[in-house]
Design a protein around this motif. Structure first.
Motif, PDB file in Angstrom:
ATOM      1  N   ASN A  10       0.829  -1.200   0.000  1.00  0.00           N
ATOM      2  CA  ASN A  10       0.000   0.000   0.000  1.00  0.00           C
ATOM      3  C   ASN A  10       0.869   1.259   0.000  1.00  0.00           C
ATOM      4  O   ASN A  10       0.587   2.233   0.680  1.00  0.00           O
ATOM      5  CB  ASN A  10      -0.936  -0.042   1.234  1.00  0.00           C
ATOM      6  CG  ASN A  10      -1.979   1.049   1.202  1.00  0.00           C
ATOM      7  OD1 ASN A  10      -2.360   1.530   0.125  1.00  0.00           O
ATOM      8  ND2 ASN A  10      -2.432   1.473   2.373  1.00  0.00           N
ATOM      9  N   ALA A  11       1.966   1.205  -0.784  1.00  0.00           N
ATOM     10  CA  ALA A  11       2.894   2.340  -0.839  1.00  0.00           C
ATOM     11  C   ALA A  11       2.145   3.617  -1.224  1.00  0.00           C
ATOM     12  O   ALA A  11       1.199   3.540  -2.011  1.00  0.00           O
ATOM     13  CB  ALA A  11       3.989   2.044  -1.866  1.00  0.00           C
TER      14      ALA A  11
ATOM     15  N   ILE B 188      14.640  10.499  -1.210  1.00  0.00           N
ATOM     16  CA  ILE B 188      15.047   9.208  -0.666  1.00  0.00           C
ATOM     17  C   ILE B 188      14.276   8.150  -1.448  1.00  0.00           C
ATOM     18  O   ILE B 188      13.044   8.197  -1.528  1.00  0.00           O
ATOM     19  CB  ILE B 188      14.784   9.142   0.853  1.00  0.00           C
ATOM     20  CG1 ILE B 188      15.467  10.349   1.517  1.00  0.00           C
ATOM     21  CG2 ILE B 188      15.318   7.834   1.440  1.00  0.00           C
ATOM     22  CD1 ILE B 188      15.002  10.659   2.902  1.00  0.00           C
ATOM     23  N   LYS B 189      15.034   7.252  -2.053  1.00  0.00           N
ATOM     24  CA  LYS B 189      14.429   6.386  -3.068  1.00  0.00           C
ATOM     25  C   LYS B 189      13.824   5.104  -2.528  1.00  0.00           C
ATOM     26  O   LYS B 189      13.039   4.456  -3.212  1.00  0.00           O
ATOM     27  CB  LYS B 189      15.470   6.063  -4.134  1.00  0.00           C
ATOM     28  CG  LYS B 189      15.843   7.267  -4.976  1.00  0.00           C
ATOM     29  CD  LYS B 189      16.787   6.849  -6.069  1.00  0.00           C
ATOM     30  CE  LYS B 189      16.701   7.795  -7.248  1.00  0.00           C
ATOM     31  NZ  LYS B 189      17.729   7.494  -8.245  1.00  0.00           N
ATOM     32  N   ARG B 190      14.248   4.691  -1.345  1.00  0.00           N
ATOM     33  CA  ARG B 190      13.694   3.477  -0.760  1.00  0.00           C
ATOM     34  C   ARG B 190      13.160   3.814   0.625  1.00  0.00           C
ATOM     35  O   ARG B 190      13.691   4.704   1.287  1.00  0.00           O
ATOM     36  CB  ARG B 190      14.790   2.405  -0.611  1.00  0.00           C
ATOM     37  CG  ARG B 190      15.361   1.904  -1.920  1.00  0.00           C
ATOM     38  CD  ARG B 190      14.426   0.953  -2.662  1.00  0.00           C
ATOM     39  NE  ARG B 190      14.389  -0.386  -2.069  1.00  0.00           N
ATOM     40  CZ  ARG B 190      13.269  -1.089  -1.891  1.00  0.00           C
ATOM     41  NH1 ARG B 190      12.100  -0.578  -2.203  1.00  0.00           N
ATOM     42  NH2 ARG B 190      13.313  -2.297  -1.390  1.00  0.00           N
TER      43      ARG B 190
ATOM     44  N   PRO C 220      -4.187  11.330   5.554  1.00  0.00           N
ATOM     45  CA  PRO C 220      -3.320  10.530   4.674  1.00  0.00           C
ATOM     46  C   PRO C 220      -3.118  11.154   3.295  1.00  0.00           C
ATOM     47  O   PRO C 220      -2.042  11.003   2.696  1.00  0.00           O
ATOM     48  CB  PRO C 220      -4.057   9.186   4.558  1.00  0.00           C
ATOM     49  CG  PRO C 220      -5.417   9.396   5.124  1.00  0.00           C
ATOM     50  CD  PRO C 220      -5.333  10.567   6.054  1.00  0.00           C
ATOM     51  N   GLU C 221      -4.118  11.896   2.811  1.00  0.00           N
ATOM     52  CA  GLU C 221      -3.980  12.524   1.491  1.00  0.00           C
ATOM     53  C   GLU C 221      -2.861  13.565   1.503  1.00  0.00           C
ATOM     54  O   GLU C 221      -2.067  13.654   0.571  1.00  0.00           O
ATOM     55  CB  GLU C 221      -5.299  13.198   1.075  1.00  0.00           C
ATOM     56  CG  GLU C 221      -6.219  12.291   0.281  1.00  0.00           C
ATOM     57  CD  GLU C 221      -5.495  11.506  -0.825  1.00  0.00           C
ATOM     58  OE1 GLU C 221      -4.860  12.160  -1.680  1.00  0.00           O
ATOM     59  OE2 GLU C 221      -5.567  10.247  -0.813  1.00  0.00           O
ATOM     60  N   ARG C 222      -2.818  14.326   2.587  1.00  0.00           N
ATOM     61  CA  ARG C 222      -1.774  15.349   2.693  1.00  0.00           C
ATOM     62  C   ARG C 222      -0.399  14.693   2.795  1.00  0.00           C
ATOM     63  O   ARG C 222       0.589  15.215   2.267  1.00  0.00           O
ATOM     64  CB  ARG C 222      -2.044  16.237   3.919  1.00  0.00           C
ATOM     65  CG  ARG C 222      -1.121  17.436   3.973  1.00  0.00           C
ATOM     66  CD  ARG C 222      -1.497  18.396   5.090  1.00  0.00           C
ATOM     67  NE  ARG C 222      -0.528  19.493   5.151  1.00  0.00           N
ATOM     68  CZ  ARG C 222      -0.359  20.290   6.195  1.00  0.00           C
ATOM     69  NH1 ARG C 222      -1.116  20.125   7.274  1.00  0.00           N
ATOM     70  NH2 ARG C 222       0.537  21.250   6.175  1.00  0.00           N
ATOM     71  N   PHE C 223      -0.348  13.551   3.461  1.00  0.00           N
ATOM     72  CA  PHE C 223       0.911  12.801   3.554  1.00  0.00           C
ATOM     73  C   PHE C 223       1.419  12.473   2.157  1.00  0.00           C
ATOM     74  O   PHE C 223       2.577  12.730   1.805  1.00  0.00           O
ATOM     75  CB  PHE C 223       0.707  11.525   4.378  1.00  0.00           C
ATOM     76  CG  PHE C 223       1.825  10.523   4.239  1.00  0.00           C
ATOM     77  CD1 PHE C 223       3.053  10.733   4.858  1.00  0.00           C
ATOM     78  CD2 PHE C 223       1.660   9.374   3.469  1.00  0.00           C
ATOM     79  CE1 PHE C 223       4.093   9.817   4.719  1.00  0.00           C
ATOM     80  CE2 PHE C 223       2.688   8.454   3.326  1.00  0.00           C
ATOM     81  CZ  PHE C 223       3.905   8.683   3.950  1.00  0.00           C
ATOM     82  N   LYS C 224       0.511  11.910   1.340  1.00  0.00           N
ATOM     83  CA  LYS C 224       0.891  11.506  -0.020  1.00  0.00           C
ATOM     84  C   LYS C 224       1.339  12.718  -0.837  1.00  0.00           C
ATOM     85  O   LYS C 224       2.367  12.685  -1.498  1.00  0.00           O
ATOM     86  CB  LYS C 224      -0.319  10.886  -0.707  1.00  0.00           C
ATOM     87  CG  LYS C 224      -0.284   9.366  -0.751  1.00  0.00           C
ATOM     88  CD  LYS C 224      -1.502   8.930  -1.439  1.00  0.00           C
ATOM     89  CE  LYS C 224      -1.630   7.889  -2.369  1.00  0.00           C
ATOM     90  NZ  LYS C 224      -2.984   7.379  -2.527  1.00  0.00           N
ATOM     91  N   LYS C 225       0.534  13.763  -0.781  1.00  0.00           N
ATOM     92  CA  LYS C 225       0.818  14.963  -1.576  1.00  0.00           C
ATOM     93  C   LYS C 225       2.122  15.626  -1.158  1.00  0.00           C
ATOM     94  O   LYS C 225       2.874  16.109  -1.989  1.00  0.00           O
ATOM     95  CB  LYS C 225      -0.332  15.963  -1.410  1.00  0.00           C
ATOM     96  CG  LYS C 225      -1.362  15.858  -2.493  1.00  0.00           C
ATOM     97  CD  LYS C 225      -2.091  17.194  -2.619  1.00  0.00           C
ATOM     98  CE  LYS C 225      -3.571  16.962  -2.886  1.00  0.00           C
ATOM     99  NZ  LYS C 225      -4.461  17.551  -1.918  1.00  0.00           N
TER     100      LYS C 225
END
Ligand code: WT7
Length: 655
Positions: free
Chosen positions: A69-70, A471-473, A486-491
Motif C-alpha cells: 500500500n505504498a 530518498i528512493k527506498r 493521509p492525502e496530505r501525507f501523499k501529496k
C-alpha cells in the motif's frame, strides 16, 4: 563571502584518527561500504537481521517490509513489542544502578535517576494514567519542561500503548489548543512552570488558557508536575498533581504489547500550508533506528556520558533524549536551562563537570557561543570529549572549524547529521570512525538509506551537481502518515512529479565529485530559524488573524548570521501605512500578537509596512521579489508582470 560560496569553496578534509577508527563501532570506510553493499544485495534481509538483533520482541515479526500500500509502508508489522520495555526493563538485570539521567537544573542543582529509578517512576505514572482511564491508542498531550519527568511522561504513555504528542514549552495556548483538537487528546501532562536562564516561565496557565479557547472538552485529566512551586489553578475533577497521582501506585506496570506499526507518537511540524502537520511515527521501526544511530553515529560505548542539548519538544529530543540513549543504556545529561546562563561558559562547564564524551548541539547555539566568548572553551577541561555532533541546519565552515579546533581540540570528529522530524533519526551523516570529514558537508547516507539528488521531473542529476534531495527506498523510522490526513501525507512527501515513488525531503542539496552531500536549505515555504522549522503560511495566517489591524501579510525568510534564517514580514494594514514611531509601535504589537498566536520562536525579526504587496495582474504575491527585498538585494529580476512596481521602493524601507 556568503555562506553558500564559502561552503562551495571548502576543500579541507579531516580523516578520523587511527585511535578513533580502532575503537569505533563501525571501524573504517571499508566496513561502512561493506554494510552499504549488504543492504543493496539483500535490502529486507539487512533490516530484518538488525531488527532481530537490536530490539526485544514480545512476538517476533515474520514480514520485514510491506510495500503493498505504498507510500504507506509497514515495517515488521506482525511483530509485537513495547518501546518502554525496550528502553528500561532490558537494563534491570544488567545495570539497574547505572545512572540513566543526570539532570542539571537551570540553577545548577543536580538530580540523578538510575535505570531502576526511571523504571519505577515510569511504571507508577503509567499506572496512574491507566487509573484515569487512558488506554492503548489514546492520545496524551505533553507540555513539559526539560526534566527527568518529561522523559517519564513520554515513556509512561509508551508503556500503556498511548500515543504521545509533545508540544514544545515555548508554544502558545493557541498552538496547544489546535494540537489537542487535531490529535483528539484525552489527557495532558504538564508542569506548573519551568526555569530558563534564571527566569520562571509558566506552563500550566498556558494549558488553562488553551481550555478557555474552547474545543478541549475531550481532555478529562490533566497531570501537573510541581517544578516551580508557583501558585496555579487546579480544576477539581480534572487536574491532579503528579505527586498525588503516583502516590501509592505499584512500582511495576506490565507493558502493553503493541504491534510494530502502532503509533508511538505524533509530533507536529510546519509545512507549506498554514496548518502544522502531525507527523506520525511507528514503534518498531522508529525505535530500531534510534538505537542503531546511537551506536553507529554516536559510537555509544558502555561507559559513555552522552549529552544532546535538544528540548524534548522537538524530534531531536524524542530520538536522542527520550528513546535512543535509554534504549542503548547509556548515561545521559538532561539540561533544563539555556547555553548562556549564568554565562556563555555553561555548556563547557557542564561538559567538564559531567565528563561528557559525546556532545550533540545545533549550529545556532555554536554561533551564539562563538559570539559570546570565542576563547571561553579554553578555560575548561574538555578532554573527556570524543565526538561532537551538529543538527538542525547547515553548519557554516567557519563555525565548523571553531567547533572542531576550539571545542574538540582537533581530535573529535564532528558528525553533521542531516535528518528531519519525518525521518525519525539521522539519515545523512558521517560515521566518526570511518568518514573523512569536509566542513559544511553532512557527507554520505547511512547504510540502507538510498538518497539521491534529482531535477524537477525526478531524474537523477548525477554527481557534482545540485537539485532536489529525495530518498528512493523506504526506511524503518520513516513517517507513517500525517495524523488524520493521509492525502496530505501523499501529496507532501510522495508527489506525482517525482513519479510518486520517491520521498521528497523538501531540501535542496548538491553532491561533490566524491559523492559528499551539502544541504542548501528548504525548497518549499518553510523557514529554518535557529534550527526550528516554521511555515511562512503559518505566520501569515497568524498575522491576518489580527483582523482589527491587518489587511494582508506576506512572510519570507532572509539569511541571518546568528539564527541561520530570520522571519521577515511584509504587512498591509487596514488603516493607513504607518511611519515613524507609529510604525514601531504597531510592529511591536504585531510581534506580540504572533507570539500569542504561535510562540516566541515565530516572532518576525523584520516588519515592513506597505500600501500593498507586489502582485501579478492575476493577484498573485510575488514572493521572490519580497525575498530579494528582505535580503537587501537590488532587484534584477523581471518585474514586467508586476501590477504595481512602485510598491517595491516603499517596501525597501526598513523600520
Ligand atoms: C530540516 C528538518 C533533524 C532534527 C532537527 C530539525 C534542516 C536538519 C540539518 C543538517 C543541513 C539540516 C533541513 C531539514 N536540517 N539537519 N545537518 N544540515 N540542514 O528537524 O524541524 O524537522 O527540520 O532541518 O532543512 O529539512 P526539523
Amino acid at each position: 563571502m556568503s555562506t553558500i560560496e564559502s561552503v562551495l569553496s571548502e576543500t579541507r578534509v579531516f580523516p578520523p584518527s587511527e585511535t578513533m577508527v580502532k575503537q569505533a563501532n563501525i571501524s573504517g570506510m571499508a566496513a561502512y561500504e561493506a554494510m552499504c553493499k549488504e543492504a543493496e544485495r539483500d535490502f529486507e534481509g539487512f533490516w530484518a537481521k538488525l531488527a532481530r538483533e537490536t530490539l526485544l520482541w514480545h512476538k517476533p515479526f515474520t514480514k520485514t517490509l510491506d510495500e503493498s500500500n505504498a507510500p504507506f509502508f509497514r515495517w515488521f508489522h506482525d511483530g509485537e513489542l513495547n518501546a518502554s520495555y525496550n528502553c528500561l526493563d532490558r537494563h534491570l538485570k544488567t545495570q539497574p544502578d547505572k545512572v540513566a539521567i543526570l539532570f542539571e537544573a537551570d540553577d545548577g542543582k543536580i538530580t540523578k535517576a538510575t535505570y531502576k529509578d526511571l523504571y519505577h517512576r515510569v511504571c507508577q505514572l503509567a499506572n496512574a494514567l491507566k487509573g484515569m482511564g487512558v488506554k492503548k491508542g489514546d492520545r496524551v498531550l505533553i507540555y513539559m519542561p526539560m526534566s527527568i519527568e518529561a522523559v517519564c511522561a513520554m515513556q509512561a504513555c509508551a508503556r500503556i500503548g498511548a500515543t504521545h504528542s509533545v508540544v514544545f514549552g515555548g508554544f502558545s495556548a493557541k498552538s496547544v489548543q489546535e494540537r489537542v483538537i487535531d490529535a483528539g487528546a484525552i489527557a495532558i501532562i504538564t508542569a506548573d512552570g519551568q526555569f530558563r536562564g534564571g527566569k520562571e516561565i509558566a506552563l500550566k496557565p498556558v494549558i488553562d488558557e488553551a481550555f478557555a479557547l474552547g474545543g478541549c472538552d475531550g481532555v478529562t485529566n490533566v497531570i501537573v508536575y510541581q517544578r516551580t512551586g508557583s501558585q496555579v489553578a487546579m480544576q477539581r475533577g480534572r487536574d491532579t498533581w503528579w505527586h498525588d497521582a503516583v502516590k501509592d501506585q505499584p512500582l511495576d506496570c506490565e507493558p502493553t504489547w503493541v504491534d510494530a506499526e502502532h503509533p508511538l507518537f505524533i509530533l507536529y511540524t510546519s509545512g507549506s500550508t498554514g496548518k502544522p502537520k502531525g507527523v506520525q511515527h511507528s514503534t518498531g521501526g522508529y525505535l530500531l533506528w534510534a538505537m542503531l544511530t546511537m551506536r553507529w553515529v554516536f559510537d555509544t560505548k558502555p561507559n559513555d556520558v552522552f549529552w544532546c542539548t535538544a528540548d524534548v519538544g522537538w524530534v531531536t529530543g524524542h530520538t536522542y533524549v527520550c528513546y535512543g540513549p535509554t534504549a542503548v543504556g547509556t548515561t545521559q545529561v538532561v539540561f533544563e536551562g539555556v547555553p548562556t546562563y549564568p554565562d556563555a561558559g555553561r555548556f563547557w562547564k557542564m561538559i567538564q563537570d559531567h565528563k561528557v564524551n559525546v556532545f550533540y548541539t545545533a549550529p545556532t547555539a555554536i554561533r551564539s557561543l562563538i559570539k559570546a566568548g570565542p576563547d571561553l572553551p579554553k578555560k575548561y577541561d574538555l578532554s573527556s570529549l570524543r565526538i561532537l555532533g551538529s543538527v538542525g541546519e547547515p553548519i557554516n565552515p567557519e563555525a565548523w572549524m571553531w567547533y572542531y579546533t576550539t571545542v574538540g581540540n582537533s581530535k573529535c570528529p564532528i558528525v553533521d547529521t542531516w535528518w528531519q522530524t519525518e525521518t525519525g533519526g539521522h539519515l545523512i551523516t558521517p560515521l566518526p570512525g570511518a568518514t573523512p570529514l569536509k566542513p559544511g558537508s553532512c557527507t554520505m547516507p547511512l547504510p540502507g538509506i538510498v538518497t539521491d539528488i534529482v531535477d524537477e521531473t525526478g531524474n537523477s542529476v548525477g554527481r557534482g551537481k545540485g537539485g532536489i534531495l529525495v530518498i528512493k527506498r523506504p526506511w524503518p523510522s520513516m513517517i507513517r502518515t500525517i495524523w488524520g490526513d493521509p492525502e496530505r501525507f501523499k501529496k507532501s512527501y510522495y508527489p506525482e512529479d517525482f513519479k510518486g515513488k520517491y520521498y521528497l525531503a523538501g531540501d535542496g542539496a548538491s553532491t561533490d565529485e566524491d559523492g559528499y552531500y551539502r544541504i542548501m536549505g528548504r525548497i518549499d515555504d518553510v523557514l529554518n530559524v535557529s534550527g526550528h522549522r516554521l511555515g511562512t503560511m503559518e505566520i501569515e495566517s497568524a498575522l491576518v488573524a489580527n483582523s482589527k489591524l491587518v489587511a494582508e501579510a506576506a512572510v519570507v525568510g532572509r539569511p541571518d548570521d546568528l539564527t541561520g534564517e530570520a522571519v521577515c514580514a511584509f504587512v498591509v494594514l487596514k488603516g493607513a501605512r504607518p511611519t515613524g514611531d507609529e510604525a514601531l509601535k504597531i510592529a511591536k504589537e504585531l510581534r506580540e500578537w504572533v507570539t500569542k498566536e504561535i510562540g516566541a520562536i515565530a516572532k518576525p525579526k523584520d516588519i515592513r509596512f506597505g500600501d500593498n504587496l507586489p502582485k501579478t495582474r492575476s493577484g498573485k504575491i510575488m514572493r521572490r521579489l519580497l525575498r530579494s527585498i528582505a535580503k537587501g538585494e537590488s532587484i534584477t529580476q523581471d518585474v514586467s508582470t508586476l501590477e504595481n512596481p512602485a510598491i517595491l521602493e516603499q517596501l525597501k524601507q526598513n523600520l
